[in-house]
Motif scaffolding. Sequence first.
Motif, PDB file in Angstrom:
ATOM      1  N   UNK A 270       0.835  -1.209   0.000  1.00 16.10           N
ATOM      2  CA  UNK A 270       0.000   0.000   0.000  1.00 16.10           C
ATOM      3  C   UNK A 270       0.865   1.254   0.000  1.00 16.10           C
ATOM      4  N   UNK A 271       1.959   1.219   0.771  1.00 14.59           N
ATOM      5  CA  UNK A 271       2.844   2.386   0.823  1.00 14.59           C
ATOM      6  C   UNK A 271       3.417   2.689  -0.555  1.00 14.59           C
ATOM      7  N   UNK A 272       3.859   1.652  -1.252  1.00 14.95           N
ATOM      8  CA  UNK A 272       4.398   1.863  -2.596  1.00 14.95           C
ATOM      9  C   UNK A 272       3.319   2.371  -3.542  1.00 14.95           C
ATOM     10  N   UNK A 273       2.100   1.860  -3.403  1.00 18.10           N
ATOM     11  CA  UNK A 273       1.008   2.317  -4.266  1.00 18.10           C
ATOM     12  C   UNK A 273       0.680   3.788  -4.002  1.00 18.10           C
ATOM     13  N   UNK A 274       0.739   4.204  -2.725  1.00 18.34           N
ATOM     14  CA  UNK A 274       0.499   5.619  -2.403  1.00 18.34           C
ATOM     15  C   UNK A 274       1.585   6.509  -2.996  1.00 18.34           C
ATOM     16  N   UNK A 275       2.843   6.064  -2.888  1.00 21.42           N
ATOM     17  CA  UNK A 275       3.949   6.839  -3.472  1.00 21.42           C
ATOM     18  C   UNK A 275       3.727   7.023  -4.971  1.00 21.42           C
ATOM     19  N   UNK A 276       3.405   5.937  -5.657  1.00 22.23           N
ATOM     20  CA  UNK A 276       3.217   6.006  -7.114  1.00 22.23           C
ATOM     21  C   UNK A 276       2.038   6.907  -7.458  1.00 22.23           C
ATOM     22  N   UNK A 277       0.932   6.772  -6.727  1.00 23.06           N
ATOM     23  CA  UNK A 277      -0.262   7.583  -7.004  1.00 23.06           C
ATOM     24  C   UNK A 277       0.039   9.072  -6.829  1.00 23.06           C
ATOM     25  N   UNK A 278       0.682   9.413  -5.717  1.00 19.28           N
ATOM     26  CA  UNK A 278       1.039  10.819  -5.493  1.00 19.28           C
ATOM     27  C   UNK A 278       1.996  11.320  -6.568  1.00 19.28           C
ATOM     28  N   UNK A 279       3.033  10.545  -6.837  1.00 22.66           N
ATOM     29  CA  UNK A 279       4.071  10.997  -7.765  1.00 22.66           C
ATOM     30  C   UNK A 279       3.550  11.092  -9.197  1.00 22.66           C
ATOM     31  N   UNK A 280       2.597  10.248  -9.563  1.00 24.49           N
ATOM     32  CA  UNK A 280       2.006  10.350 -10.901  1.00 24.49           C
ATOM     33  C   UNK A 280       1.344  11.712 -11.097  1.00 24.49           C
ATOM     34  N   UNK A 281       0.666  12.207 -10.079  1.00 29.34           N
ATOM     35  CA  UNK A 281       0.042  13.533 -10.173  1.00 29.34           C
ATOM     36  C   UNK A 281       1.105  14.611 -10.338  1.00 29.34           C
ATOM     37  N   UNK A 282       2.171  14.522  -9.535  1.00 29.37           N
ATOM     38  CA  UNK A 282       3.243  15.512  -9.630  1.00 29.37           C
ATOM     39  C   UNK A 282       3.908  15.471 -11.002  1.00 29.37           C
ATOM     40  N   UNK A 283       4.223  14.277 -11.484  1.00 30.90           N
ATOM     41  CA  UNK A 283       4.858  14.112 -12.800  1.00 30.90           C
ATOM     42  C   UNK A 283       3.989  14.728 -13.888  1.00 30.90           C
ATOM     43  N   UNK A 284       2.714  14.411 -13.872  1.00 26.59           N
ATOM     44  CA  UNK A 284       1.789  14.881 -14.907  1.00 26.59           C
ATOM     45  C   UNK A 284       1.691  16.397 -14.922  1.00 26.59           C
ATOM     46  N   UNK A 285       1.514  17.003 -13.763  1.00 26.48           N
ATOM     47  CA  UNK A 285       1.337  18.457 -13.705  1.00 26.48           C
ATOM     48  C   UNK A 285       2.643  19.202 -13.964  1.00 26.48           C
ATOM     49  N   UNK A 286       3.774  18.674 -13.484  1.00 24.27           N
ATOM     50  CA  UNK A 286       5.053  19.354 -13.724  1.00 24.27           C
ATOM     51  C   UNK A 286       5.389  19.390 -15.204  1.00 24.27           C
ATOM     52  N   UNK A 287       5.233  18.259 -15.893  1.00 26.27           N
ATOM     53  CA  UNK A 287       5.551  18.224 -17.322  1.00 26.27           C
ATOM     54  C   UNK A 287       4.581  19.108 -18.099  1.00 26.27           C
ATOM     55  N   UNK A 288       3.300  19.086 -17.724  1.00 26.13           N
ATOM     56  CA  UNK A 288       2.320  19.933 -18.394  1.00 26.13           C
ATOM     57  C   UNK A 288       2.664  21.410 -18.250  1.00 26.13           C
ATOM     58  N   UNK A 289       3.308  21.777 -17.130  1.00 25.98           N
ATOM     59  CA  UNK A 289       3.684  23.172 -16.912  1.00 25.98           C
ATOM     60  C   UNK A 289       5.088  23.498 -17.413  1.00 25.98           C
ATOM     61  N   UNK A 290       5.702  22.554 -18.141  1.00 28.12           N
ATOM     62  CA  UNK A 290       6.951  22.873 -18.828  1.00 28.12           C
ATOM     63  C   UNK A 290       8.227  22.428 -18.156  1.00 28.12           C
ATOM     64  N   UNK A 291       8.146  21.632 -17.081  1.00 31.00           N
ATOM     65  CA  UNK A 291       9.358  21.122 -16.437  1.00 31.00           C
ATOM     66  C   UNK A 291       9.760  19.812 -17.114  1.00 31.00           C
ATOM     67  N   UNK A 292      11.033  19.674 -17.443  1.00 31.86           N
ATOM     68  CA  UNK A 292      11.555  18.450 -18.047  1.00 31.86           C
ATOM     69  C   UNK A 292      12.651  17.879 -17.146  1.00 31.86           C
ATOM     70  N   UNK A 293      12.817  16.551 -17.115  1.00 34.26           N
ATOM     71  CA  UNK A 293      13.839  15.955 -16.249  1.00 34.26           C
ATOM     72  C   UNK A 293      15.240  16.467 -16.588  1.00 34.26           C
ATOM     73  N   UNK A 294      16.017  16.795 -15.563  1.00 28.95           N
ATOM     74  CA  UNK A 294      17.400  17.242 -15.762  1.00 28.95           C
ATOM     75  C   UNK A 294      18.163  16.989 -14.463  1.00 28.95           C
ATOM     76  N   UNK A 295      19.391  17.475 -14.406  1.00 25.16           N
ATOM     77  CA  UNK A 295      20.224  17.236 -13.223  1.00 25.16           C
ATOM     78  C   UNK A 295      20.328  18.447 -12.316  1.00 25.16           C
ATOM     79  N   UNK A 296      19.465  19.441 -12.515  1.00 27.12           N
ATOM     80  CA  UNK A 296      19.521  20.611 -11.654  1.00 27.12           C
ATOM     81  C   UNK A 296      18.153  21.258 -11.528  1.00 27.12           C
ATOM     82  N   UNK A 297      17.977  21.993 -10.437  1.00 26.86           N
ATOM     83  CA  UNK A 297      16.777  22.786 -10.233  1.00 26.86           C
ATOM     84  C   UNK A 297      15.485  21.991 -10.282  1.00 26.86           C
ATOM     85  N   UNK A 298      14.487  22.579 -10.925  1.00 24.95           N
ATOM     86  CA  UNK A 298      13.161  21.960 -11.003  1.00 24.95           C
ATOM     87  C   UNK A 298      13.215  20.628 -11.746  1.00 24.95           C
ATOM     88  N   UNK A 299      14.047  20.566 -12.778  1.00 25.74           N
ATOM     89  CA  UNK A 299      14.158  19.332 -13.549  1.00 25.74           C
ATOM     90  C   UNK A 299      14.699  18.185 -12.722  1.00 25.74           C
TER      91      UNK A 299
END
Length: 876
Positions: A270-299
């Motif tokens: 359940x703990x892992x499922x909660x982590x994934x559920x929360x992080x999926x929302x963050x991933x979706x909204x961050x990318x939609x707002x223009x953040x891309x994975x990188x090695x610094x800052x927001x990315x």
Amino acid sequence: MSQSAFELRQGFIRYFAEHGHTAVPSSPLIPQADPTLLFTNAGMNQFKRVFLGEDRLPYKRAATVQKCMRAGGKHNDLENVGYTGRHHTFFEMLGNFSFGDYFKEDAIKFGWDYLTNVVGLPKEKLWVTIFRDDDEAFELWRKIGMPAARIVRCGEEDNFWQMGDTGPCGPCSEIHYDQGPAVPGDAVPNGAGDRVIEIWNLVFMQYDRDAGGTLRPLPKPSIDTGMGLERLAAMAQGVHSNYDSDLFKPILASIGNRTGRRYGKDSIGDRSMRVIADHLRAITFLIADGVLPSNEGRGYVLRRILRRAARHGRLLGIAEPFLHEMTGTVVELMNAAYPELQTAKGTIGEVTQREEERFISTLDQGLPILNEMVAKARASGQAVLAGTDVFKLYDTYGFPLDLIEEACREQAIRLDEAGFQRALEEQRDRARKTAGFEVAAAKPLIAEVASRIRSSRFVGYEQFAGEGVVQAILKGDRLVKEAVEGEEVELALDVTPFYPEGGGQVGDRGVLNGPGGRIEILDTTKPLPNLILHKGIVRVGRVREGERLEASVNVATRQDAARNHTATHLVHAALREILGPHVKQYGSLVAPNRLRFDFAHFKPLTSRDIDEIESLVNERVRRDDAVRSDVMGVQEAVASGALAFFGDKYGEQVRVVSIDSFSKELCGGTHCRHTGEIGVFRVVSETGVAAGVRRIEALTGGGALAELKRLEADVRELSELLKVGPSELVAKTRKLMALLKEKERELEQVKLRLASGTKEEAFVRTVQGIQVHAQRVDGMDVAELRALADRLRDKLKSGVIALGAVNDGKVSLLVVVTKDLVSRVRAGDLIRDMAAEVGGTGGGRPEMAQAGGKNPERLGAALEKVFELVERTVGR
């Protein structure tokens, strides 16, 4: 009482609109025009300048449902996510605000009325906390019907809010909800456990704190409130965990379908499922707002969140990419409230999948090394894994520290965290010394000049020429009263039409003429906000402090720069329209002869992308749209849809440049009056400059025309060389390329046949169940050795291949290990000992490594050694 999250959002805005509030849309997760914040983390962020008195709005009451992130920086809930039912990275904050309008009485009345009458929370389950000295708030809560026994006075830590060490601040009152004895915890606010939890914070902004700590009443007190939608939804739906509300249940069900698990059956899962559920929302909204994975800052925060979710997927038994599939569930659940998610859906999935694949590659490379480190530590009887070794794995391969810690726990080995942190700090120190992020302080002389003269006034938006009085003359590191012919100087005028370098645009060039001389201006800069310096050479006569000069900008270069600057705005808008709203400007260069535009994007542009961008920009050029500039408050500008650039600091008033409804940006540069003045736009290159950052270089006007003429000349020359007409060039070139490839293939096959039939014997033995092939093939270079190794690997299917050759007196070695064996034996380890035999060095990846040497007579011994090395490695 039960209401869906969607109904709560709509109901909140509707309630406050009915009470005179303006419904303000959520600002992006990346703060606009505020370099002090990593992410938007509260509803008041977009009104910060209003509360500070730096900006004004056309309304005095506002209500928002704000997208927020708390992961990284001062406010960071990342490590708690999954372990509690109420911590999140991404969340939505409901808020109502008063800018010098209503104050405590109405704020308390609105809060009570909304929660008890609109949401329907039982009054007897509500508690409030107030600041210990806030008797006014106590009486207002009593007046509204809250029993004195349920009003708790608290200290500054819990119930006094301030924006910073100085500035607006004030007491606050928090509304808490008692979930009942079924939830562990104290039956009072701010106690242990989660039984009584905060729902809503009402901040009474009534003081201004000065540098000495003194509190002075604000002339117009304000209200700032914040309430988490996730927690409210749980309360309204009668559940004790946010993850049991309708904001998360569909996501958890989707994860359950993918993993074959049911949420609520296993506490660890359940703990892992909660982590994934929360992080999926963050991933979706961050990318939609223009953040891309990188090695610094927001990315980097996005990358960490995404990889943490992927690791928890592995704990649930999913080793392949899967998060990109799940982001669609978040889009489907949230797009009614945030339509931008549907627009960015394809980009969100693609970016997520690419990062997942990259992470899996990291694990595939790092796991064998980690396993060997653990095995060596156990074999030597060590109970600690060296911090320097762990840091090397973390730094070189990007291997997650939490995975390393988990592996150590499983093997009853302790991680040397202190040694790891030391290595990490050493690396950060090196990075800080070389990063170059520190802003260079103005030279003392420059600061002195700025303090003793009037601010330079720029009039170049309206005119190319004007008059200005010389306020200061700098010659090197000295202030002088006059300069004579041949001397290089920097002049400060009180009024100037010369545009100083800024916003990516280069400074103006031109001429200053005075009663006693002429100065050629080669550059214009703005070292301080109130100081413009004209750098140049006295060409004729002399110039004196106090003289009035005629300032004339080089019109041709200014207009060329204006064409390129307007073109960068068109490029930015075209990129966002064609590639998606995740595109954000990372930097630009606007010169008279060219433009350069850096932007966020996760992969190279295709030829088709470039053609579409070029065509769209030229279409806007042909439309001859008017380019309009307006000056307004920064808050009003951002609210009107103008793009601001992250990290930039803006003044109270900003210039907004609009091109019809196609483009709208905050910009202080100079521009065309109509897009038709650009003439023609031509992309000359598209390249990558960093992870997730692409660069377009382009030409406009005369520069673009010259480029087209150059290309036309190249086509004519090629036509003459190949003896065909321009229309036949492509077909002729393709024919020649096909012929060349065929000849190269024939040559390679001849070489491989010769190698296969060489008199040098190939030795093939089975060592510890592994096929090992060693062969000498003199005369082959490294590329040919690789081709032969590929052929042998396809033939063997599973095994180790060692090839050696002498070419012009130099030794080349190549070792290849098939993928199924890299966890047992690595090519890089084998090649090092073999290279030592021939007096050389080498290295490479686990599946392929190469080396060179200077002792050809030892090549046979080096190849023979591979059998011994494989046996020793596998037998350990």
